[in-house]
Design an enzyme around this catalytic site. Sequence first.
Site, PDB file in Angstrom:
ATOM      1  CE  LYS A 117      20.431  90.835 -30.435  1.00  0.00           C
ATOM      2  NZ  LYS A 117      20.565  89.480 -30.936  1.00  0.00           N
TER       3      LYS A 117
HETATM    4  C1  LIG Z   1      20.408  88.511 -29.495  1.00  0.00           C
HETATM    5  C2  LIG Z   1      19.188  87.862 -28.968  1.00  0.00           C
HETATM    6  C3  LIG Z   1      19.062  87.531 -27.595  1.00  0.00           C
HETATM    7  C4  LIG Z   1      20.200  87.642 -26.615  1.00  0.00           C
HETATM    8  O1  LIG Z   1      20.714  88.929 -26.449  1.00  0.00           O
HETATM    9  P1  LIG Z   1      22.078  89.113 -25.599  1.00  0.00           P
HETATM   10  O2  LIG Z   1      22.145  90.592 -25.353  1.00  0.00           O
HETATM   11  O3  LIG Z   1      23.196  88.618 -26.454  1.00  0.00           O
HETATM   12  O4  LIG Z   1      21.956  88.344 -24.345  1.00  0.00           O
HETATM   13  C5  LIG Z   1      17.844  87.028 -27.162  1.00  0.00           C
HETATM   14  N1  LIG Z   1      16.825  86.824 -28.004  1.00  0.00           N
HETATM   15  C6  LIG Z   1      16.911  87.100 -29.319  1.00  0.00           C
HETATM   16  C7  LIG Z   1      15.720  86.884 -30.200  1.00  0.00           C
HETATM   17  C8  LIG Z   1      18.102  87.612 -29.845  1.00  0.00           C
HETATM   18  O5  LIG Z   1      18.201  87.859 -31.159  1.00  0.00           O
END
Ligand SMILES: *Cc1c(COP(=O)(O)O)cnc(C)c1O
Length: 360
Positions: free
Chosen positions: A155
């Site tokens: 992210k």
């Molecule tokens: C990355 C992501 C998640 C999960 O995030 P984590 O921190 O890896 O648990 C959930 N929903 C969406 C839309 C994502 O892109």
Amino acid sequence: MAQGPRVAAFEAAFAEAVGADHAVAVSSCTAGLHLCLLAAGVAPGDEVVVPSLSFVATANVVRHCGAVPVFADVDPRSYNLDPAAAEAAIGPRTRAVMPAHQVGLPADLHEFQELAERRGVALIEDAACAVGAEYRGRPIGSRGGLACFSLHARKLITTGEGGMITTDDEEVAARLRRLRHQGMSVSDLARHSATDLVFETYDEVAYNYRMTDLQAALGLCQLEVLDDILTARRRLADRYGEALEAIDLVEAPDAPPDRVHNWQSYLVRLSPAAPLSRDELMQVLLEDGISTRRGIQGAHAEPAYAGEGGAPHRIASFGPVPLANTEALAAESLQLPLYPELEDAQQDRVIASLRSRLEP
Ligand SMILES: *Cc1c(COP(=O)(O)O)cnc(C)c1O
């Protein structure tokens, strides 16, 4: 110390950055969304309306509560959950609706807030990708309900692994803090800094979803560079947008005037009229030295949800709700390289390669 002073400082800084009253740090966005659903009262047998076109975590967290994810279709331009499709998927057992702000483009929050009130269901924002994104002049996370951000390395800003829940409800924030730490009635920080003897109790069965002080220290530094990251990404996205105007077979991402995209990914759609398929295009771009990623996939097509064990999902998602846009976008979309260090000359090479492969 888990839940130590840096976690508290990171929570305060994050809340301020996104305009929320409270922020609760957790070990991942997946963990945080699970807690949000529990805080909204989602229990075994309930249904939660989610987009299938999302990272599979969006559906998994519903299963973690023993509830059933009911998949609804997305809007073909924004890739985000379509409010009308979501409403059509609401039934007597629906407890919550959970749109995702896909790859950083805010979903139709006004429509979802109205829908949630009208139909008496909770609204939870899967804001995993949405740090720094804005909807109608306000940052995602500032609208008062429950939103959950990811701090995974994929992210915009990261603590390696991590997540952050935002809310304006003090009691909900306190419950989320207990749920992340085995239901403990008094935080470590409060106990260790107390001058009188304090013994904790464990009032409900809960989880270890804690963020560590080590991660929070990193998160505090990351927040300081968020604006620079957003600026760099926006500039590159604008350059792609201009270049793609001249390439008819590739549809640039949606940019509604009432929202600010954070450009976590640059997702384009290949026209079915193109001389090669999405996968073939990815392959020839790779041969040109350009690595792309396929677009978001549909959770309903994964074995975990479509296989024999997924019977409830099959009934829920394939009965009343067709997922035509989800399936088309999963097959036709791809992500072009976009990261702050990408140089203009490199980006120009991506565009030139795309053009020559599509218009030989
Ligand atoms: C990355 C992501 C998640 C999960 O995030 P984590 O921190 O890896 O648990 C959930 N929903 C969406 C839309 C994502 O892109």
